[in-house]
Design a protein around this motif. Structure first.
Motif, PDB file in Angstrom:
ATOM      1  N   ILE A  71       1.042  -1.285   0.074  1.00 26.72           N
ATOM      2  CA  ILE A  71      -0.081   0.110   0.001  1.00 26.72           C
ATOM      3  C   ILE A  71       0.749   1.069   0.010  1.00 26.72           C
ATOM      4  N   ASN A  72       1.965   1.208   0.689  1.00 27.27           N
ATOM      5  CA  ASN A  72       2.910   2.490   0.661  1.00 27.27           C
ATOM      6  C   ASN A  72       3.452   2.541  -0.582  1.00 27.27           C
ATOM      7  N   VAL A  73       3.901   1.653  -1.043  1.00 29.31           N
ATOM      8  CA  VAL A  73       4.683   1.834  -2.351  1.00 29.31           C
ATOM      9  C   VAL A  73       3.757   2.087  -3.337  1.00 29.31           C
ATOM     10  N   VAL A  74       2.638   1.870  -3.648  1.00 31.52           N
ATOM     11  CA  VAL A  74       1.616   2.084  -4.565  1.00 31.52           C
ATOM     12  C   VAL A  74       1.388   3.651  -4.405  1.00 31.52           C
ATOM     13  N   ALA A  75       0.975   4.130  -3.216  1.00 35.71           N
ATOM     14  CA  ALA A  75       0.707   5.492  -2.856  1.00 35.71           C
ATOM     15  C   ALA A  75       1.799   6.470  -3.373  1.00 35.71           C
ATOM     16  N   ARG A  76       3.198   6.181  -3.364  1.00 37.20           N
ATOM     17  CA  ARG A  76       4.260   6.769  -3.405  1.00 37.20           C
ATOM     18  C   ARG A  76       4.254   6.993  -5.018  1.00 37.20           C
ATOM     19  N   LEU A  77       4.026   5.736  -5.834  1.00 34.91           N
ATOM     20  CA  LEU A  77       4.126   5.780  -7.167  1.00 34.91           C
ATOM     21  C   LEU A  77       3.080   6.725  -7.599  1.00 34.91           C
ATOM     22  N   ARG A  78       1.754   6.392  -7.133  1.00 33.02           N
ATOM     23  CA  ARG A  78       0.663   7.316  -7.619  1.00 33.02           C
ATOM     24  C   ARG A  78       1.138   8.636  -7.539  1.00 33.02           C
ATOM     25  N   ALA A  79       1.687   9.123  -6.532  1.00 30.76           N
ATOM     26  CA  ALA A  79       2.016  10.658  -6.223  1.00 30.76           C
ATOM     27  C   ALA A  79       3.145  10.956  -7.307  1.00 30.76           C
ATOM     28  N   PHE A  80       4.213   9.893  -7.549  1.00 32.35           N
ATOM     29  CA  PHE A  80       5.205  10.270  -8.385  1.00 32.35           C
ATOM     30  C   PHE A  80       4.512  10.420  -9.870  1.00 32.35           C
ATOM     31  N   ARG A  81       3.705   9.590 -10.352  1.00 28.48           N
ATOM     32  CA  ARG A  81       2.742   9.558 -11.721  1.00 28.48           C
ATOM     33  C   ARG A  81       2.409  11.055 -11.635  1.00 28.48           C
ATOM     34  N   ASP A  82       1.568  11.282 -10.658  1.00 25.76           N
ATOM     35  CA  ASP A  82       0.320  12.311 -10.780  1.00 25.76           C
ATOM     36  C   ASP A  82       1.327  13.854 -11.016  1.00 25.76           C
ATOM     37  N   ALA A  83       2.425  13.835 -10.313  1.00 31.96           N
ATOM     38  CA  ALA A  83       3.256  15.002 -10.205  1.00 31.96           C
ATOM     39  C   ALA A  83       4.245  15.119 -11.624  1.00 31.96           C
ATOM     40  N   GLY A  84       3.837  14.165 -12.736  1.00 38.26           N
ATOM     41  CA  GLY A  84       4.601  14.163 -13.875  1.00 38.26           C
ATOM     42  C   GLY A  84       5.959  13.619 -13.709  1.00 38.26           C
ATOM     43  N   LEU A  85       6.095  13.209 -12.709  1.00 39.84           N
ATOM     44  CA  LEU A  85       7.811  12.843 -12.799  1.00 39.84           C
ATOM     45  C   LEU A  85       7.994  11.626 -13.466  1.00 39.84           C
ATOM     46  N   ALA A  86       6.959  10.730 -13.826  1.00 42.18           N
ATOM     47  CA  ALA A  86       7.437   9.557 -14.444  1.00 42.18           C
ATOM     48  C   ALA A  86       7.817  10.082 -16.047  1.00 42.18           C
ATOM     49  N   THR A  87       6.788  11.030 -16.481  1.00 38.97           N
ATOM     50  CA  THR A  87       7.252  11.543 -17.707  1.00 38.97           C
ATOM     51  C   THR A  87       8.441  12.302 -17.825  1.00 38.97           C
ATOM     52  N   THR A  88       8.995  12.956 -16.620  1.00 41.74           N
ATOM     53  CA  THR A  88      10.111  13.528 -16.799  1.00 41.74           C
ATOM     54  C   THR A  88      11.261  12.527 -16.884  1.00 41.74           C
TER      55      THR A  88
ATOM     56  N   VAL B  45      22.298   2.529 -10.038  1.00 45.21           N
ATOM     57  CA  VAL B  45      20.877   2.446  -9.861  1.00 45.21           C
ATOM     58  C   VAL B  45      20.603   2.831  -8.508  1.00 45.21           C
ATOM     59  N   VAL B  46      19.348   3.540  -8.208  1.00 42.16           N
ATOM     60  CA  VAL B  46      18.859   3.664  -6.999  1.00 42.16           C
ATOM     61  C   VAL B  46      18.379   2.630  -6.367  1.00 42.16           C
ATOM     62  N   LYS B  47      19.014   2.071  -5.296  1.00 46.76           N
ATOM     63  CA  LYS B  47      18.524   0.870  -4.496  1.00 46.76           C
ATOM     64  C   LYS B  47      17.257   1.058  -3.399  1.00 46.76           C
ATOM     65  N   ASN B  48      16.575  -0.051  -3.343  1.00 48.02           N
ATOM     66  CA  ASN B  48      15.831  -0.020  -2.348  1.00 48.02           C
ATOM     67  C   ASN B  48      16.001  -0.346  -0.966  1.00 48.02           C
ATOM     68  N   ARG B  49      15.894   0.512  -0.220  1.00 50.00           N
ATOM     69  CA  ARG B  49      16.665   0.589   1.208  1.00 50.00           C
ATOM     70  C   ARG B  49      15.267   0.494   2.135  1.00 50.00           C
ATOM     71  N   GLY B  50      13.832   0.245   1.580  1.00 53.09           N
ATOM     72  CA  GLY B  50      12.744   0.066   2.468  1.00 53.09           C
ATOM     73  C   GLY B  50      11.915   1.665   2.537  1.00 53.09           C
ATOM     74  N   VAL B  51      10.847   1.400   2.625  1.00 51.99           N
ATOM     75  CA  VAL B  51       9.791   2.438   2.817  1.00 51.99           C
ATOM     76  C   VAL B  51      10.215   3.514   3.909  1.00 51.99           C
ATOM     77  N   ASP B  52      10.961   3.060   4.765  1.00 53.37           N
ATOM     78  CA  ASP B  52      11.324   3.784   6.082  1.00 53.37           C
ATOM     79  C   ASP B  52      12.720   4.613   5.683  1.00 53.37           C
ATOM     80  N   ASP B  53      13.332   4.281   4.750  1.00 54.36           N
ATOM     81  CA  ASP B  53      14.653   5.089   4.272  1.00 54.36           C
ATOM     82  C   ASP B  53      14.514   5.480   2.573  1.00 54.36           C
ATOM     83  N   PRO B  54      13.848   6.075   1.981  1.00 56.27           N
ATOM     84  CA  PRO B  54      14.061   6.504   0.776  1.00 56.27           C
ATOM     85  C   PRO B  54      14.806   7.454   0.608  1.00 56.27           C
TER      86      PRO B  54
END
Length: 776
Positions: free
Chosen positions: A244-261, A288-297
């Motif tokens: 749920i946390n990851v999906v919420a962050r990716l939606r915000a990423f998409r809605d801000a136009g950052l995926a297109t950027t 690459v940017v690595k995954n360190r968890g939702v608590d440490d992005p």
């Protein structure tokens, strides 16, 4: 009447359906969009039976091509027996060419398969051969059941006699080839969340114990917990919360136009050197940017979250907040160089010498590398260890999508996978360890044409019950469709009854019966654990006893070979047992812990005795090479192709396998045994190729066009000569159809042997065998 719903079915016609009927209709409509691919893992107990003729097998590609041809021939034989089988036989076959993947059934290698060693197989000098057979892409609602049954029967029956064990599985890939594109990242997340809710119910109901804790089939909840890096015990609720946390962050990423950027010029922002260093991995060719968890992005100075999976392409001196990018490159400290694999310029620019991520070992050789927790690090620790004065200086970064990704849908799916799963360093040849779980999500980030969910949970006894196994295919498709269309199930573990309703099994009497049949085959976990622990303890004690006997008997190799067989079996079982039996079970692990010194001494004994046998075998080979070069076929057959020599070769192979399969080289590294073993094996391979060359010349004879067997028949040579030549041919056929004979074939190719010459010998041998059988 409340139990009925009304649905429009074209025009003004109305029809009433019950809720279960409506769910069934909706499910069948969704199924028509789904594609499936099947992977059958097995091993052929003796490759010689599948490849009875002589042929050049210099590479793995040629070897798998020959095996694929043998499987195809058997499929055609089975298909021809049925009504209309001629047409089916012509359209069916197995290829070993990776370019045919998805279009034809293909045969390929699989390093996770571990054939079960046995004393019987050693005495027959068997040549076990692991293989994975992959289907072409099929529609879920039109799976070619007859073809799958024919493939399973071809593998199971003579001459292939394929076998399965705890290390083999049956994998189902579910895609959306016929639905206009793969699932969205939200739908992929929904499938993962649903699986986490019902994973425990699936484990307990239909999976045997070896598939529940298999290192190559871990629970998705465990993998997601490592991806979340929360330090809490894995659970369905924790995994779903992570999703749920990851999906919420990716939606915000998409809605801000950052995926297109990210797909365009890239995201530009400032970040501290120390924080950047802790969140990236790779070299000058790929960072690459690595995954360190939702608590440490990774967070830029303006608060923008950077999803794991994006790539760093440029690093420069920090610009003003919100300022224009450094288009002229005047402030550039580092930029990506696609040719600089292994380069450390990026790390020097960040004040260190190299990537902090230790390279991962090849997983196929070292299953212990599947310990994901070894990669869990702590950001605070990394930052506290930064000693350079500029550790907290700010730098400007440019981050983009991977070069191979061109559309937003795929980018979001790719970022979802990278955000959910534990980090795997780039440029690692071994597969991403995150794929070794019951629901593999790593392929969801591929192009829509290739993207799939891979369901890896089902056991590998598919060859024994192919029709029942197809129920798993249907279940995987129904589960995917139900998860994608929602609504999402509630958090936490879901009971079996809820799972059956969710996947539609309650509305399908055949699928309900399939589930019940699978459940009846599963023994209670406690009973199975006791059986496994008891059998392992007995086998381990038997090995210890045989190892002690072997250490006191230097004159006879029999006790050593017996201990060798038991050691291979115990070692092969240990890795699987570790996943099934708890670490505090003293009846198992107490024995293992108490026998560490005995195991180390036994491996040293194996190494010493193997060196002795190799030296003796090398001398024997030299004598036989001289005989084959100077003597006639009768004398050569008696000396070079007798049972005693064949047993000697088999014994040496068994000792070599025991050292190689049980990582004996690790123990022997402290001695001079390893280089001596390598040198001895190299010399023996060269002598073996020389001996085979002479034996082939005897079979071919002076008249290469006609073949020695045909020449001798026409010249009226006696029956003893004919029989001796056939013995030589049989010895060659059984000695060279082996996975470990590729080096010998390479040397023979260099000596001028071709498939045409070998084919002439094969044809002459068949004619002579027929003539001898008629005479007798």
């Amino acid at each position: 009447m409340n139990a009925l719903v009304t649905a429009s079915t074209g025009g003004n016609a109305l029809v009433t359906r019950s809720p279960s009927e409506a769910r069934t209709v909706e499910g069948r409509r969704a199924e028509r969009e789904l594609s499936v691919g099947l992977e059958v893992e097995a091993w052929l107990p003796d490759l010689r039976a599948a490849l009875p003729d002589l042929r050049l097998l210099r590479t793995n590609a040629e070897l798998f091509g020959a095996v694929a041809g043998a499987i195809s021939a058997r499929i055609r034989t089975l298909a021809t027996r049925r009504a209309g089988g001629e047409a089916r036989a012509r359209s069916r076959g197995v290829s070993a060419d990776r370019r045919d993947w998805g279009r034809l059934w293909t045969a390929a290698a699989d390093g996770s398969i571990q054939p079960s060693p046995s004393k019987l197989s050693r005495e027959h000098d068997d040549a076990p051969f692991p293989i994975e057979v992959v289907s072409h892409v099929m529609r879920l609602d039109a799976v070619d059941v007859e073809e799958f049954v024919d493939v399973a029967a071809a593998l199971r029956q003579p001459p292939l006699r394929a076998r399965t064990n705890d290390s083999t599985g049956f994998h189902v890939h579910v895609g959306r080839r016929f639905g206009g594109g793969f699932f969205s990242f939200e739908e992929v997340a929904a499938v993962a969340a649903s699986w986490c809710r019902f994973e425990a119910a699936i484990n307990d109901a239909i999976l045997p114990l070896p598939r529940r804790g298999n290192a190559y089939c871990r629970d998705l909840r465990d993998i997601l917990a490592l991806g979340a890096r929360r330090g809490v015990a894995p659970s369905a609720a924790a995994a779903q919360f992570h999703i749920i946390n990851v999906v919420a962050r990716l939606r915000a990423f998409r809605d801000a136009g950052l995926a297109t950027t990210a797909l365009g010029a890239g995201m530009v922002g400032n970040v501290s050197r120390g924080r950047l260093r802790a969140h990236i991995s790779g070299d000058d060719a790929l960072i690459v940017v690595k995954n360190r968890g939702v608590d440490d992005p990774l967070t830029l100075a303006d608060g923008t979250l950077v999803p794991p999976g994006l790539e760093l392409v440029e690093l420069g001196e920090a610009g003003e907040a919100g300022g224009a990018p450094d288009s002229a490159g005047e402030r550039t400290l580092w930029s990506r160089d696609a040719a600089a694999v292994g380069g450390a310029g990026i790390w020097r620019a960040l004040g260190v010498e190299a990537d902090g991520d230790a390279p991962m070992a090849a997983l196929e050789d070292h299953p212990e590398a599947l310990d994901f927790d070894a990669d869990v690090d702590d950001a605070a620790t990394l930052l506290s260890e930064a000693t350079t004065p500029d550790a907290f200086d700010t730098v400007e970064v440019r981050l983009t999508a991977p070069l191979t990704i061109e559309d937003e849908d795929r980018l979001l799916r790719y970022l979802l996978v990278k955000s959910l799963l534990p980090h795997a360093p780039p440029h690692v040849l071994a597969p991403d360890p995150s794929r070794y779980c019951k629901l593999n999500l790593t392929r969801c980030g591929l192009d829509a044409e290739d993207a799939t969910f891979e369901f890896r949970a089902f056991p590998g006894d598919v060859l024994e019950r192919p029709l029942a196994t197809l129920g798993w295919v249907r279940f995987c498709g129904d589960f995917t469709a139900a998860s994608a269309r929602g609504p999402a199930p509630t958090a936490g573990d879901g009971p079996e009854a809820e799972l059956l309703r969710f996947a539609g099994l309650k509305d399908d009497i055949m699928m309900s019966a399939w589930w019940r049949e699978c459940a009846h085959r599963v023994r209670p976990a406690a009973t199975e654990k006791r059986r496994v622990a008891t059998n392992f303890a007995a086998d381990f004690d038997a090995w210890l006893l045989s190892a002690k006997k072997a250490s006191f008997d230097d004159a006879d190799d029999g006790p050593l070979l017996d201990a060798c067989d038991r050691w291979r079996s115990v070692f092969a079982a240990t890795h699987s047992i570790r996943q099934m039996v708890s670490a505090d079970d003293a009846s198992v692990w107490g024995r293992v812990a108490g026998a560490q010194d005995a195991a180390r001494e036994f491996v040293k004994l194996l190494g010493a005795r193997l060196l002795e046998r190799l030296d003796r075998h090398e001398r024997d080979l030299s004598v036989r090479c001289e005989c084959a070069a100077r003597c006639g076929v009768v004398a050569t057959a008696a000396l070079c192709c007798d049972a005693a020599f064949s047993k000697s070769v088999a014994d040496v192979r068994a000792l070599r396998a025991a050292v190689e399969e049980t990582r004996g080289a690790d123990v022997l590294l402290s001695t001079d045994a390893v280089p001596r073993l390598k040198a001895s094996v190299s010399r023996i391979d060269a002598l073996s190729a020389k001996l085979v060359h002479h034996l082939l010349n005897l079979c071919e004879g002076p008249d290469a066009a006609a073949g020695a067997l045909a020449t001798r028949r026409d010249s009226g040579e006696d029956a003893a000569t004919t029989r001796a030549t056939l013995d030589v041919y049989a010895f060659l056929a059984s000695s060279l159809a082996r996975p470990d004979a590729l080096g010998i074939w390479q040397a023979l190719g260099e000596r001028g042997w071709t498939n045409e010459r070998l084919g002439a010998i094969n044809a002459a041998a068949r004619r002579t065998k027929r003539r001898v059988s008629v005479v007798n």
